[in-house]
Structure formats: structure tokens, C-alpha cells
Scaffold this motif. Structure first.
Motif: not given
Length: 843
Positions: A522-537
Motif C-alpha cells: 500500500d505505502r509504495s503505491m500511495v507514495d508513487y502516485f503522489a510523486i507522479a502527480y506532483n511531477l506531472q503538475n
């Protein structure tokens, strides 16, 4: 070290200059001639039609043992057809023949006729290619590469098992250490796979070099794609080109030089196909498409385990030396990726005529040496580097155009949001590309020619474009994305990007999220999407990317938003309990959204009172965000409904409807708001048994939903289907069975068209059956109840079927119909059922 296997082989000199089409006597060996007066295409289409009899509705084989004979016959026919083909199509026919004959072998490995056909094909191919060594054992080479691949996979699996998931209950320092360990482990694993994969391709290249005889010029086999990025998997395609030494094009024998390397590539591909990991659709058999009628699913090879193969012959693929050899109406051009260095470099300046579903210039940017003359590859790499560092506006414009397309097609937020109604997800699109594509773009924007995502991040950090914390976060995201892809492939023993189910059974019990997070935790998936979302933004919101400097920091809002999207509701509640105690109360926009995510978590966990309390708190705040304001209003109405406070819900909806005009909402918010409020009102009217009022409001809700932008609510058509079902349900209780049947059939039509949940289809068939029972139409009722039962049995485990209440009711209804009970007794049975089961209104 590569062992020399040329000793004691039969040779016939440098025969690659000859042209021959002597295929031996395979047709006689097959037992009968496949050739008659009709055209090759007609016969192939006829065989494809025969294959359709052995396919299910999804285009997959019901019994691979039966389809094996058809593939064998088609393979022999393509081989025979190649005798009549011109130089280009001859090669395609032989590649297709190799794939089809191997497909027959994988389905019937003990069939001696199939074995002999494949053996003779390989022998005759070498004659046609003008090989120097005619008795080279292409099947043996394929088996040796297969053994190398299996060893690589075993080593990879053992290494992956040692990479542990990161738990939630660790300190910040422990978390950083565990993340750093994961980054280092995945880097090592990817480097090992890359080295092993290159060694396999070197082995095949070396054998092809010997088989074909002395090459007419120096050359380099150059890898592309994930191999060049050091992100290859043990089941990946081999995307590659053949670079020739500069000046080869000026020689008198240049046509023969090209022909040598074209046959080199065909022999290479045949050895790879002999691993028996090449799915049939990858060789683009035209007959399968020609016999497919509108609405039918084209044949899909679900039997072959997709593994190491060459890039496919489909129009959107063709990242291989032979390139794109077939024209289509929409893309009437060809490409070839066997060229001298400078000619290959000209592709970097072209665009429109090479857009095969990808820009070949983008593909060529990332490359690596695999086999042959390293100096030739270095010359090409230097040319690519010069293009990256050039100030030509066309290169920058092309990159920015591609980047904008990627931001739309691989939007992390919208992709994750769509999983709420998708039955399956493509982890390559959802996880891998949502980060790696944008790291690669940042590398090209900053003239970094190293294709590895990890290396690009290190260089960005060294150049002070990002700080150390951002470099760590981005590296961690890449590590997670690679780990997910590797684990999914290893578990499936195939290059299968999908996790989830074939179809949703219950939209409220979506297994995609669970399957997705099982891979790395769970933790890695949560952190992954949080990072990817910020990078794209960051990339999306910067006007000038040429001088981009940025940093990423994850804040609590990022965590709660991602937990919401991943439907980790229990985790949201536990995180909120600790977060709310530690943080001072504030009403910033981020804080209001965090509270709303908690509202949703309470609601999803059926804690409606807690959800309502927080909604009432939010309702009193001065919310500026239109979307949040709409969500609070709609969810409060839903909470009141779920608490059985129907009259209060109706009063609230009436008050809100009077105030909506003052909200000054854009249409994108107005229609969902109106639709949801009317829908909740209709549900309340139904619960209060005011069926006619409910019908009117369900119809109104459907009209509002029809005007909602599909991008805003991707499942709006399923909601409309629910409205039609609920109208039918109300009509059923009003005794208008004809009208009820019409509405429910309309609901089924929408559910079928938009891949609606099976559970909702089951409800439709159950209601249809009950309507027909009321009309004493036992044959029609039986058909409906049987369809309902069949659907339910597909999704309920065997051990739970006898205790499942819905299955029990379906079986009892079937029994009523089968016994042809008198109408009055059938109605008594239905009434008895209603004591224990009410027909659920669709929400």
C-alpha cells in the motif's frame, strides 16, 4: 564466451548473393496439397473463418488443441505462398509462417507432423536466405536462448523476493533508509536483467553472423526502448535497428548489402520465434482482420505466454530492422531500419511521414550497443547527442507537442480516478509510463543523452535542476514503477500488463485496487502516485521548460488525496485520527479537501453518522472550490438517505435546489449536481413507496446525466442505466409489467454497451424474470433467471455458491418456471420471497 559451432557444418560458400526459393517437399510431407485454383488470400480467409468456430465471444480459443491444426495449415500455406512473393512480402510470409508453425507446436507439442514441418521450414528458410551454413539448427538455437531466458527469470525472481514492502508504522528516518534500499535493489536488478538480455541477443546475433557468412560491411546491432533505458524485463520485446558503416550506400553492391542484412534479420527473428513466446497477433495476419465483422472481437492469442520476441509487425509497432513493410490506407508509407549512420540520423528530423503510432525520432533517441562494431554505434550516439544539444526550434516544438500529448494520455490523476469503474488496469500505462515518460522528457529538455531514468535523475541533481530530496523521490518513483512491472510479469510468467478481473461483478467491490497494491504494498503505491502527480503538475504548469528548476515535497494533502483515489478508506480514517490530533485546525483549501476525503472514507465504511457530522462542519465553511461545494451538498443528501432519513433528505434537497441558482456554477458542475440531487430524491421517493414521483425524478436524473461531460463522469452511462432499471422497478410495483420490461431492457442495453458491472446486469435479468412471471410467461422468465444464475455463478467461488442468497433465489425461480406452476401459486412464491428479499434500488 560464445562457442564456435561452425565445425563440421555443411557450407556452400558466400551464398547470400544467390536468390533461391527451393522449399523442398514440405507440402507432400504434410499429407495433402493446400493449393487449389483459388487465391492464397481466399484460402487464408477460409482458414481464418474456420478458426472463428473455435473462438469465444472475446476472440480467445476455446480449445487450443483444435485450433493448432488450422495454424499448422496456415503456416504451410504462407511458406508456399512465399515462393510467389516479391522480395519484401516473401520475408513477411516466412516470418508469419514461422510464427504459425510454432503456434501449432505450442498447442500440440507431441505432434510429430508439426515438428517435422517446423524443422523443414527452418532448413528451407536458410536456402531461401542464401545462408552460408545450410545445416544450422535454428530450433536448437531457439532452445538455447530459451534456457538462458529461464535462468535469467529464475535469478530475477529470487532477487525480487528479497525486495521487501515498506510498512506504514516506521519513523521518517527508517522510511528514507528503506526507500534508499529499494532504489539500490531495483537498480541492481535492472542492471542484471539488462546485461543478461544483451548477452542473449549477442548470442543470437553471433549465430546469425556465422550462418549468413562474412558480412559485406561493418555493422552494429543497436537496441532501443526499455533495453536502452536499462528498464528491460525478462519478458520484453527486442526493439532494435541495424546500423551500417558510413559509405556503404556508395558501393556498387549496396542493394546486395541491404539484402544480406534483411535476411540476417529474418533468420534472427526466426530464432527468436522458436522460443515459442511470440503471440500470433504480433505478426499481423491480415486474414484475421478481414474475416472479422463489425462488433466482433478479432482473434487474440491468449494461449501463448508472451515473452521474449521481436517488436511486432503491426502498423503501430515495427521497431525492428525490417521496419514497416506494409502500407495501409491511413498510413501509406514504409520505413526500413537498416541504414548507414547518417541516413539513420535523418529520421531524427522527420515527423509526419513516420508517425506509426509513435515518432521514430523519439524511439531512436534512446539506444545502446548490443552487437557488432562499437565505433559505428558511437558515431550514431554522437549524432543523437548533437541533435539533443542543438537549438533547432523544430526539435523543441516536437518534444513539447509529444510532452503535451503524454500529459493528456498518461495523466496520473485521471487514470487512477478511472479505476473506480474499470474492471482491469494496464500497469504499464498506469504505473510505469506515468513517471518514466516525463523523466525521459526532462532528460531530453536538458540534453541528457543517457536513456536510464535513474541516470537522468542523477544528472538533473548534479546540474542543480532538482534538489537532493526531489532526486530521492523521483528515483523512488522509478524504482516502484519498475518493481511493479517486473512483479506482475514474473507472477504471470508473461508480458501481460493487466491486473484485475475480466469484468466487474459489483462496482462497489472493485478488486483492481487490491490487485494493484498487492504487487509492492500500500505505502509504495500511495507514495508513487503522489510523486507522479506532483511531477506531472510541475511540467504542466511551467510556461518555460527550457530553464526549468523545480523541487517536489510531499505534503499531507498529497497522501490523503492518493489514499482516496486508491480507496484505502480504513487507512484514511486511521491517518486522520493521528493527523487531526497533531495539526492545528485551519480552513485552507488543502485542509478542507482532506476533511472531505475523510467524509468519503467514513461513508464507504458505512459510518454514515460520522460522515454526516463532518459534512455539516464543511457545509458551514466558506468553500470557494466549486467541485468541493458540489460534492459536500450531494454527499449530505446521500448520507441522509442511507440513514433512512428520507423526509429530511427531501427537505434538504428542496432547499439546496432553491439555492443552486446562486452558486454561479459552470455547466461542468451544474449538471452533475442537479443529476445527483434528483437521483437521491428519486431514491427517497422510492423508499417512501411514492413510485410515480420516483419515476418522474429518475427520468429527470437521466436527462441531467445525459448532459454531463463524459470526461468528468466516465461512468455516467452506467448511472443512466441504473435510472432506467429503477424506473422499471417502480413500474413493476405499480403493476405495469409491459412498461417495466421495456425500461429494464433499455438498462441492459446501456450496461452491455458500457461494460457495466455484472451484479447490475443480474438485477436486471432478475427483475425481467419477475415481470414475465407476473404475465405467466414461464418460458421467457426461465430464460431470464437462467441467464442471471449463469452470470452469478461465474463470479461467486464454488465453495460459496450454495450459501449465496442471490444464487438461491435464482435457482428457486428457475424451479418455479421448470415445474410450470399455476399462476396463482407462482405469485405466492414471489410474495414469500419479498418477505426475505427486496429488489435493491440501484444507486
Amino acid at each position: 564466451m560464445v562457442v564456435d559451432r561452425t565445425a563440421n557444418r555443411q557450407t556452400c560458400g558466400p551464398s547470400w548473393l544467390r536468390s533461391t526459393s527451393d522449399f523442398g517437399k514440405v507440402m507432400a510431407m504434410a499429407g495433402s496439397s493446400l493449393v487449389d485454383d483459388s487465391s492464397w488470400e481466399q484460402q487464408l480467409n477460409k482458414m481464418a473463418e474456420q478458426l472463428k468456430e473455435f473462438l469465444d465471444k472475446n476472440g480467445k480459443e476455446k480449445d487450443p488443441m483444435k485450433s493448432a491444426s488450422i495454424f499448422h495449415e496456415m503456416g504451410l500455406l504462407y511458406k508456399e505462398q512465399s515462393k510467389q512473393d516479391d522480395s519484401i512480402t516473401k520475408k513477411l510470409s516466412l516470418i508469419r509462417s514461422a510464427a504459425l508453425l510454432n503456434a501449432s507446436m505450442t498447442r500440440q507439442p507431441g505432434n510429430e507432423q508439426f515438428k517435422q514441418s517446423l524443422k523443414h521450414f527452418c532448413s528451407d528458410l536458410l536456402k531461401t536466405a542464401g545462408a552460408k551454413i545450410l545445416d544450422a539448427d535454428l530450433l536448437k538455437f531457439g532452445q538455447e536462448v530459451k534456457e538462458m531466458a529461464e535462468n535469467m527469470r529464475k535469478e530475477n525472481n529470487e532477487s525480487l523476493q528479497k525486495v521487501k514492502n515498506i510498512p506504514y508504522d516506521v519513523t521518517l528516518n527508517e522510511q528514507k533508509e528503506l526507500e534508499a534500499d529499494k532504489i539500490a535493489s531495483i537498480k541492481t536488478i535492472q542492471a542484471q536483467i539488462t546485461e543478461n538480455y544483451k548477452n542473449m541477443m549477442k548470442f543470437v546475433s553471433n549465430e546469425c553472423d556465422k550462418i549468413m557468412g562474412n558480412p559485406p560491411c561493418k555493422y552494429s546491432i543497436t537496441g532501443m526502448g526499455s533495453l536502452a533505458r536499462c528498464e528491460i524485463t525478462p519478458y520484453s520485446d527486442f526493439e532494435h535497428i541495424i546500423l551500417l558503416e558510413e559509405g556503404a550506400q556508395e558501393k556498387d553492391n549496396y542493394p546486395q548489402v541491404l539484402e544480406y542484412f534483411r535476411w540476417f534479420s529474418v533468420v534472427f527473428q526466426t530464432i527468436i520465434i522458436n522460443l515459442q513466446e511470440t503471440i500470433i497477433p504480433s505478426v499481423a495476419i491480415p486474414s484475421f482482420k478481414h474475416v472479422t465483422k463489425p462488433g466482433e472481437k478479432e482473434f487474440f492469442d491468449a494461449f501463448t505466454k508472451r515473452g521474449i520476441s521481436f517488436d511486432g509487425l503491426m502498423p503501430h509497432a515495427c521497431k525492428l530492422p525490417l521496419g514497416r513493410m506494409e502500407r495501409t490506407k491511413k498510413k501509406p508509407w514504409t520505413t526500413e531500419l537498416i541504414k548507414p549512420v547518417n541516413e539513420m540520423l535523418t529520421y531524427l528530423d522527420k515527423d509526419e511521414d513516420l508517425k506509426n503510432g509513435y515518432r521514430i525520432s523519439d524511439v531512436l533517441m534512446s539506444n545502446c550497443q548490443v552487437y557488432g562494431d562499437e565505433q559505428i554505434h558511437q558515431q550514431f550516439s554522437e549524432g543523437v547527442r548533437n541533435v539533443l544539444q542543438s537549438d533547432q526550434p523544430s526539435h523543441h516544438e516536437r518534444l513539447m507537442q509529444q510532452l503535451n500529448e503524454d500529459l493528456t494520455n498518461f495523466d496520473a490523476y485521471n487514470s487512477l480516478k478511472s479505476l473506480h469503474t474499470d474492471s482491469k488496469c494496464n500497469i504499464k500505462r498506469l504505473v510505469y509510463r506515468t513517471s518514466t515518460l516525463f523523466i525521459s522528457a526532462l532528460g531530453r529538455l536538458n540534453s541528457i543523452d543517457d536513456g536510464s531514468s535513474f541516470a537522468i535523475i542523477d544528472q538533473l541533481s548534479n546540474n542543480n535542476i532538482i534538489d537532493d530530496e526531489t532526486a530521492h523521490l523521483l528515483s523512488y518513483a522509478i524504482a516502484v514503477s519498475c518493481q511493479v512491472r517486473l512483479k506482475v510479469y514474473m507472477e504471470k510468467e508473461s508480458q501481460d500488463d493487466y491486473v484485475g478481473e475480466e469484468q466487474l461483478y459489483d462496482i462497489l467491490d472493485n478488486k483492481v485496487f487490491a490487485n494493484l497494491m498487492d504487487t509492492v504494498g500500500d505505502r509504495s503505491m500511495v507514495d508513487y502516485f503522489a510523486i507522479a502527480y506532483n511531477l506531472q503538475n510541475v511540467i504542466r504548469n511551467k510556461d518555460d521548460l527550457s530553464n526549468l528548476r523545480f523541487n517536489i515535497t510531499l505534503i499531507p494533502y498529497d497522501k490523503f488525496r492518493t489514499l482516496r483515489l486508491l480507496e484505502l478508506h480504513d487507512r484514511i480514517i486511521s491517518e486522520w485520527e493521528s493527523y487531526s490530533q497533531e495539526q492545528p485546525l485551519n480552513t485552507s483549501e488543502d485542509e478542507l479537501w482532506i476533511r472531505y476525503y475523510v467524509v468519503v472514507a467514513y461513508y464507504k465504511m458505512h459510518q454514515y453518522k460520522e460522515s454526516l457530522l463532518m459534512l455539516e462542519w464543511l457545509e458551514k465553511r466558506d468553500i470557494e472550490d466549486h467541485w468541493l461545494k458540489v460534492a459536500v451538498i450531494c454527499d449530505k443528501a446521500s448520507c441522509l438517505y442511507d440513514l433512512d432519513r428520507f423526509q429530511e433528505a427531501l427537505q434538504f434537497i428542496g432547499r439546496v435546489n432553491a439555492e443552486v441558482s446562486h452558486l454561479n456554477l459552470p455547466d461542468s458542475d451544474k449538471y452533475p449536481l442537479r443529476g445527483n440531487l434528483v437521483l437521491t430524491s428519486a431514491q427517497c421517493q422510492y423508499a417512501l413507496k411514492k413510485y410515480q414521483l420516483a419515476i418522474d425524478q429518475f427520468m429527470e436524473a437521466s436527462e441531467y446525466l445525459a448532459r454531463v461531460d463524459q470526461r468528468d463522469v466516465p461512468w455516467k452511462e452506467i448511472n443512466r442505466a441504473n435510472c432506467f432499471y429503477n424506473i422499471g422497478l417502480c413500474l413493476y410495483y405499480l403493476g405495469d409489467y409491459d412498461a417495466a420490461i421495456n425500461e429494464v431492457e433499455k438498462s441492459l442495453q446501456y450496461l452491455d454497451q458500457h461494460n457495466g458491472p455484472v451484479d447490475e446486469k443480474c438485477s436486471c435479468y432478475s427483475l425481467l424474470g419477475r415481470c414475465h412471471l407476473e404475465r405467466d410467461e414461464y418460458d421467457k422468465a426461465l430464460k431470464c433467471f437462467q441467464t442471471e444464475l449463469d452470470l452469478r455463478l461465474q463470479f461467486v467461488p464454488n465453495e460459496k455458491q450454495d450459501s449465496d442468497e442471490d444464487i438461491k433465489f435464482a435457482r428457486s425461480n428457475i424451479k418455479i418456471c421448470q415445474n410450470s406452476l399455476t399462476p396463482w401459486y407462482a405469485k405466492i412464491i414471489c410474495c414469500c420471497r419479498n418477505k426475505y428479499e427486496h429488489v435493491y434500488i440501484m444507486t
